[in-house]
Design an enzyme around this catalytic site. Structure first.
Site, PDB file in Angstrom:
ATOM      1  CG  ASP A  47      -0.189  -0.306   2.443  1.00  0.00           C
ATOM      2  OD1 ASP A  47       0.855   0.105   2.423  1.00  0.00           O
ATOM      3  OD2 ASP A  47      -0.770  -0.783   3.470  1.00  0.00           O
ATOM      4  CG  HIS A  55      -6.314  -1.946   8.462  1.00  0.00           C
ATOM      5  ND1 HIS A  55      -6.488  -0.508   8.690  1.00  0.00           N
ATOM      6  CD2 HIS A  55      -5.206  -2.373   8.655  1.00  0.00           C
ATOM      7  CE1 HIS A  55      -5.123  -0.335   9.258  1.00  0.00           C
ATOM      8  NE2 HIS A  55      -4.364  -1.303   9.157  1.00  0.00           N
TER       9      HIS A  55
HETATM   10  P1  PGA Z   1       1.577  -2.138  12.794  1.00  0.00           P
HETATM   11  O1  PGA Z   1       0.513  -2.078  11.729  1.00  0.00           O
HETATM   12  O2  PGA Z   1       2.364  -3.281  12.025  1.00  0.00           O
HETATM   13  O3  PGA Z   1       2.412  -0.799  12.684  1.00  0.00           O
HETATM   14  O4  PGA Z   1       0.966  -2.502  13.924  1.00  0.00           O
HETATM   15  C1  PGA Z   1      -0.371  -3.013  11.324  1.00  0.00           C
HETATM   16  C2  PGA Z   1      -1.512  -2.486  10.250  1.00  0.00           C
HETATM   17  O5  PGA Z   1      -2.208  -1.589  10.823  1.00  0.00           O
HETATM   18  O6  PGA Z   1      -1.615  -3.371   9.311  1.00  0.00           O
END
Ligand code: PGA
Length: 237
Positions: free
Chosen positions: A67, A135
Site C-alpha cells: 500500500d 484491516h
Molecule cells: P503495525 O500496523 O504493524 O504498525 O501494527 C499493522 C497494520 O495497521 O496493518
C-alpha cells in the site's frame, strides 16, 4: 487458517524468516507482496542479514509494496515505499526494476492501480500486518472481498495509528492499497501479529464471525493462510 504460535518475539522473528528463506529457495522467482508498519521491521532486518551472509537471495524475486499513503511529499520517510527501501529493498540483492510501488502524487491513480494488478498477476506469497480494526493493507472494514487495487479513504483509527510512522502531525487521510481480490487470490498468505495491542483483534480474527466487518477474518476461507503470533498477540486464543 494455520495458527503458528511462538513463545517470544525473537522466536517469532526466526520462525517467519526460516519459512521465508524456504519459500525463496523453493521458488527463487517468488512474487511477493510486502507490508510496512512496526510488525515486520525485525523480520526484514533478519532476512537482510541472511541475504548478506549468502543464505538466500532476491535476485530473481519480485516485490510489490502492499500500500501507500497519499497526500505527502515523495521523500517522507514514513511512506511505505521509503520504509520498505530502507528496511529491506536497499539491503538485499533485489534488482531495482523488480521493486514495485505506488506513486500517489502521480497523474492517473486509477490507471496506476490497473497496471499494478496486471503486473502482479498472481502473488506466490503475501505478508500482512493486521490493523486494530482488522484491516489488511488499507482495505478497511466493509471492503469488498473481490476489491481490486485502488484509492481508498482511511478510517479514523487507521489515521490515528499511522502517527507512529511519521515525524510530523500531517497524518494521511487516504491511500492506495492492493485490493482484497489480489490478496485472497494469492497462493499463500501470512498474517503477522505481535504484542498485546493485537491480542483482541487476533481473537476476533480466529474465533469471531467471518465477514466484511473484519477483513482479516476473510483469510479463514483462504486455502493456504498462516497466522504468525507471538505469545502476547496470541494471549486471548
Ligand atoms: P503495525 O500496523 O504493524 O504498525 O501494527 C499493522 C497494520 O495497521 O496493518
Amino acid at each position: 487458517m494455520h495458527l503458528l504460535r511462538f513463545d517470544s518475539l525473537p522466536a517469532w522473528v526466526s520462525g517467519v524468516c526460516a519459512l521465508w528463506r524456504d519459500r525463496l529457495r523453493m521458488n527463487p522467482a517468488l512474487n511477493i507482496c510486502l507490508p510496512t508498519g512496526l510488525t515486520p521491521a525485525a523480520v526484514y532486518a533478519e532476512l537482510a542479514r541472511n541475504v548478506d551472509r549468502g543464505d538466500v537471495s532476491f535476485t530473481r524475486a519480485s516485490v510489490f509494496a502492499l500500500d501507500e499513503f497519499g497526500g505527502l511529499p515523495a521523500d517522507d520517510p514514513g511512506l511505505t515505499r521509503n520504509t520498505l527501501r530502507r528496511q529491506l529493498v536497499s539491503l538485499v540483492d533485489l534488482p531495482s526494476e523488480r521493486f514495485h510501488c505506488f506513486d500517489p502524487n502521480g497523474a492517473d491513480i486509477e490507471e496506476q492501480c490497473r497496471r499494478y494488478d496486471t503486473a502482479i498477476g498472481r502473488f506466490d506469497l503475501v505478508l500482512l500486518g493486521i490493523g486494530l480494526n482488522g484491516h489488511l493493507g488499507m482495505n478497511e472494514p466493509g471492503s469488498d472481498a473481490g476489491s481490486p487495487t485502488r484509492r481508498v479513504d482511511l478510517h479514523e483509527t487507521t489515521i490515528q495509528s499511522s502517527a507512529r510512522y511519521f515525524e510530523h502531525g500531517n497524518l494521511p487521510r487516504w491511500g492506495i492499497t492492493v485490493g482484497l481480490g489480489p490478496i485472497l487470490a494469492a497462493r499463500e498468505v501470512w498474517l503477522l501479529a505481535t504484542g498485546t495491542a493485537k491480542a483482541s483483534v487476533a481473537r476476533e480474527t480466529v474465533k469471531g464471525e467471518v465477514g466484511l466487518h473484519l477483513p482479516a477474518s476473510l483469510l479463514r476461507n483462504h486455502p493456504n493462510c498462516s497466522f504468525f503470533l507471538d505469545s502476547e498477540a496470541g494471549a486471548l486464543l
